[in-house]
Design a protein around this motif. Structure first.
Motif, short mmCIF file in Angstrom:
data_model
loop_
_atom_site.label_atom_id
_atom_site.label_comp_id
_atom_site.label_asym_id
_atom_site.label_seq_id
_atom_site.Cartn_x
_atom_site.Cartn_y
_atom_site.Cartn_z
N LYS A 158 -9.98 37.90 5.72
CA LYS A 158 -10.39 39.07 6.74
C LYS A 158 -9.93 40.43 6.36
O LYS A 158 -10.50 41.54 6.73
CB LYS A 158 -9.61 38.76 8.11
CG LYS A 158 -10.24 37.66 9.00
CD LYS A 158 -9.81 37.57 10.39
CE LYS A 158 -10.44 36.59 11.07
NZ LYS A 158 -10.18 36.51 12.45
N ARG A 166 -17.83 37.32 10.09
CA ARG A 166 -18.56 36.63 11.14
C ARG A 166 -19.24 35.31 11.08
O ARG A 166 -19.08 34.31 11.66
CB ARG A 166 -19.38 37.46 11.86
CG ARG A 166 -18.72 38.76 12.71
CD ARG A 166 -19.47 39.28 13.67
NE ARG A 166 -20.34 39.97 12.76
CZ ARG A 166 -20.42 41.52 12.89
NH1 ARG A 166 -19.65 42.21 13.55
NH2 ARG A 166 -21.46 41.91 12.14
N TYR A 177 -18.77 33.29 8.21
CA TYR A 177 -17.50 32.03 8.03
C TYR A 177 -16.79 31.60 9.32
O TYR A 177 -16.83 30.44 9.48
CB TYR A 177 -16.37 32.85 6.95
CG TYR A 177 -15.37 31.55 6.60
CD1 TYR A 177 -15.70 30.58 5.77
CD2 TYR A 177 -14.29 31.44 7.67
CE1 TYR A 177 -14.83 29.47 5.69
CE2 TYR A 177 -13.55 30.22 7.36
CZ TYR A 177 -13.79 29.57 6.34
OH TYR A 177 -13.05 28.40 5.92
N GLU A 178 -16.56 32.64 10.17
CA GLU A 178 -15.95 31.91 11.81
C GLU A 178 -17.11 31.04 12.39
O GLU A 178 -16.79 30.06 12.82
CB GLU A 178 -15.59 33.56 12.33
CG GLU A 178 -14.16 33.87 11.84
CD GLU A 178 -14.20 35.25 12.77
OE1 GLU A 178 -13.05 35.87 12.69
OE2 GLU A 178 -15.08 35.85 13.44
N LYS A 179 -18.37 31.63 12.33
CA LYS A 179 -19.42 30.59 12.58
C LYS A 179 -19.37 29.45 12.22
O LYS A 179 -19.45 28.49 12.90
CB LYS A 179 -20.84 31.38 12.88
CG LYS A 179 -21.91 30.54 13.64
CD LYS A 179 -23.08 31.46 13.56
CE LYS A 179 -24.23 30.68 14.32
NZ LYS A 179 -25.60 31.60 14.20
N PHE A 204 -17.04 27.83 10.65
CA PHE A 204 -15.93 27.17 10.73
C PHE A 204 -16.05 26.49 12.28
O PHE A 204 -15.56 25.07 12.28
CB PHE A 204 -14.69 28.14 10.86
CG PHE A 204 -13.52 27.40 11.02
CD1 PHE A 204 -12.56 27.01 9.91
CD2 PHE A 204 -12.80 26.80 12.16
CE1 PHE A 204 -11.33 26.34 9.97
CE2 PHE A 204 -11.48 26.47 12.44
CZ PHE A 204 -10.63 26.11 11.23
N ILE A 205 -16.38 27.16 13.27
CA ILE A 205 -16.57 26.69 14.65
C ILE A 205 -17.52 25.57 14.46
O ILE A 205 -17.14 24.60 15.48
CB ILE A 205 -17.03 28.00 15.62
CG1 ILE A 205 -15.97 28.88 15.61
CG2 ILE A 205 -17.62 27.21 16.89
CD1 ILE A 205 -16.41 30.31 16.38
N CYS A 255 -15.63 22.39 12.34
CA CYS A 255 -14.16 21.91 13.18
C CYS A 255 -14.37 20.96 14.36
O CYS A 255 -15.05 21.43 15.39
CB CYS A 255 -13.50 23.04 13.55
SG CYS A 255 -11.68 22.62 13.90
N THR A 275 -6.94 33.90 7.93
CA THR A 275 -8.32 33.55 8.52
C THR A 275 -8.08 32.26 9.07
O THR A 275 -8.87 31.90 10.13
CB THR A 275 -9.36 33.88 7.24
OG1 THR A 275 -9.15 34.93 6.80
CG2 THR A 275 -10.31 33.36 7.88
N ASP A 285 -6.59 32.22 12.27
CA ASP A 285 -7.38 33.00 13.37
C ASP A 285 -8.32 32.26 13.82
O ASP A 285 -8.81 32.04 15.16
CB ASP A 285 -8.01 34.34 12.87
CG ASP A 285 -6.75 35.31 12.86
OD1 ASP A 285 -5.85 35.26 13.33
OD2 ASP A 285 -7.07 36.62 12.25
N CYS A 286 -8.97 31.29 13.04
CA CYS A 286 -10.15 30.26 13.18
C CYS A 286 -9.67 29.33 14.08
O CYS A 286 -10.23 28.73 15.02
CB CYS A 286 -10.90 29.95 12.00
SG CYS A 286 -11.90 30.88 11.41
N MET A 328 -9.53 30.10 17.53
CA MET A 328 -10.87 30.68 18.09
C MET A 328 -11.53 29.22 18.83
O MET A 328 -12.09 29.17 19.67
CB MET A 328 -12.03 30.70 16.97
CG MET A 328 -11.80 32.39 16.71
SD MET A 328 -13.09 32.74 15.33
CE MET A 328 -12.80 34.53 15.28
#
Length: 127
Positions: free
Chosen positions: A13, A36, A38-40, A42-43, A46, A79, A82-83, A86
């Protein structure tokens, strides 16, 4: 303790913020498209720790496979934490009391593997 794998190069990040214009001529900092994305990802990937809502102290075990040696391990950890917030795996990253992390290189299949172990607040883990 279950291990979860998230495929793809984890993004630091710290290197992926951009300044944009805000109201009244001010500047604000936002995440760029890479973080953004990567976060998507990850979501979407996971499943084991999603909605675990760990609300007490925990230990985090991480193995990171970067696509190149140029990526920092420490930036990956922020990162990841934080994920985890989320996806409601953890309530707050300040509850992380120990991290055991390894860095590996896999040019063709970058990924992270992690596991979370809840720690009894009364127990000293060094005894």
């Amino acid at each position: 303790m279950k291990t979860e794998t998230i495929h793809g190069q984890i993004i630091a990040k710290a290197n992926h913020y951009q300044a944009v214009s805000g109201k009244g001529g001010t500047r604000r900092i936002i995440k760029d498209e890479k973080i953004r994305a990567y976060e998507k990802s990850f979501i979407q990937q996971c499943h084991i720790y999603r909605n675990k809502r760990i609300s007490g102290r925990f230990r985090l075990f991480v193995r990171v496979w970067h696509s190149s040696i140029r990526f920092d391990l420490d930036n990956s950890l922020k990162t990841l934490l934080d994920c985890l917030q989320m996806v409601d795996a953890i309530e707050d990253d300040k509850l992380c009391f120990q991290i055991e992390a390894e860095k590996h290189i896999d040019k063709y299949h970058p990924r992270i593997e992690f596991a979370i172990l809840e720690v009894n607040e009364q127990k000293n883990i060094f005894q």
